[in-house]
Enzyme design. Sequence first.
Site, PDB file in Angstrom:
ATOM      1  N   GLU A 269       0.867  -1.187   0.000  1.00 49.59           N
ATOM      2  CA  GLU A 269       0.000   0.000   0.000  1.00 49.59           C
ATOM      3  C   GLU A 269       0.906   1.240   0.000  1.00 49.59           C
ATOM      4  O   GLU A 269       1.988   1.221   0.617  1.00 49.59           O
ATOM      5  CB  GLU A 269      -0.865  -0.012   1.269  1.00 49.59           C
TER       6      GLU A 269
ATOM      7  N   LYS B 140      -9.415   2.126  -2.043  1.00 51.55           N
ATOM      8  CA  LYS B 140      -9.637   1.574  -0.700  1.00 51.55           C
ATOM      9  C   LYS B 140     -11.011   1.959  -0.150  1.00 51.55           C
ATOM     10  O   LYS B 140     -11.363   3.134  -0.072  1.00 51.55           O
ATOM     11  CB  LYS B 140      -8.547   2.069   0.242  1.00 51.55           C
TER      12      LYS B 140
ATOM     13  N   CYS C  69      -4.943  -2.956   2.754  1.00 53.23           N
ATOM     14  CA  CYS C  69      -4.703  -2.812   4.175  1.00 53.23           C
ATOM     15  C   CYS C  69      -5.906  -3.127   5.080  1.00 53.23           C
ATOM     16  O   CYS C  69      -6.264  -4.271   5.236  1.00 53.23           O
ATOM     17  CB  CYS C  69      -4.177  -1.415   4.455  1.00 53.23           C
TER      18      CYS C  69
END
Length: 309
Positions: free
Chosen positions: A46, A123, A168
């Site tokens: 990430e 995300k 993540c």
Amino acid sequence: MREIVVAAAQMGGIQKAETREEVVLRMIDLMDAAHEAGANFIVYPELSLTTFFCRYYMENESESDVWFETEMPNPRTAPLFARAKGYGMSMSFGYAELTKDGQHFNTSIQVDGDGNIVGKYRKTHLPGHSEFDENRAFQHLEKRYFEPGDTGFPVYRTLGGLFGMCICNDRRWPETYRVMGLQGVEMVTLGYNTPAVNAEKPSEGPQARLFHNRLVLQSGAYQNSTWVVAVAKAGDEDGYPLIAGTMIVDPDGRVVAETQTQGDEIVVHACDLDETRFGKATIFDFARHRRVEHYTRIVEQTGVIEPAE
Ligand code: ING
């Protein structure tokens, strides 16, 4: 047999002062090692181009926008795209994306061996907070600097299989894997930058965080009969430690490769996508076993609604 030789390319800390050019050279070194090891797909962390800048409070976008990319590829990442194309190697990596109409996302792309962007993900689950929090040992301002992603969890065909990405915190949420599982995903790739200590609970240190990291990756893989490749930005960034724990998990939930250091390190594994078939045809044959009439709360409720007293 549909074998993909995957290199999980963990990166050690990226210091605030490190330039994009310096970081890209580190990524190219990892790609050269991956090529030497016979890999045809490399996965980076990430926000792989910068330090985890969300730990710093910045008042104005003029200050925080310096951490974002306004186009991809761009002159700073072009050498990485060129090296990958030269090797015919696919790659995925995360970066902070600033779109033409001013939207800010924590983004990841997958690029095929010909240099085409075949997958893009923004995300969904942003952890942390949006205002300075004096009760925290350090800040985690993802809700300040990014908007929730607008892509959902796409699955796309490349390398002869079905691939998807998350980023993540997404890996902690079962919905992430299941939405991709319902599209037949055979390999989920993700990067993460996970602080080694809980900013709100100092007693929760790296061991607990490494335990939770392993737990959610193994369960996501097993419960959807998919490969999971999870890659850390690890080590120390200007005095702030991040966990490592980079690993490749097979469709049965077994860890088949993991890094041993906190720095720039690749682990490589030949992943046969056909190993996903048995689980998808038996215990996790969704069509045969799921009872969606009982799952309504999952999409209709955001938070908890407890039963009446
Ligand atoms: N980092 C952390 C992660 O989800 C976090 C934030 C850590 C949330 C531990 C909850 C527990 O791994 C990012 N970047 O999401």
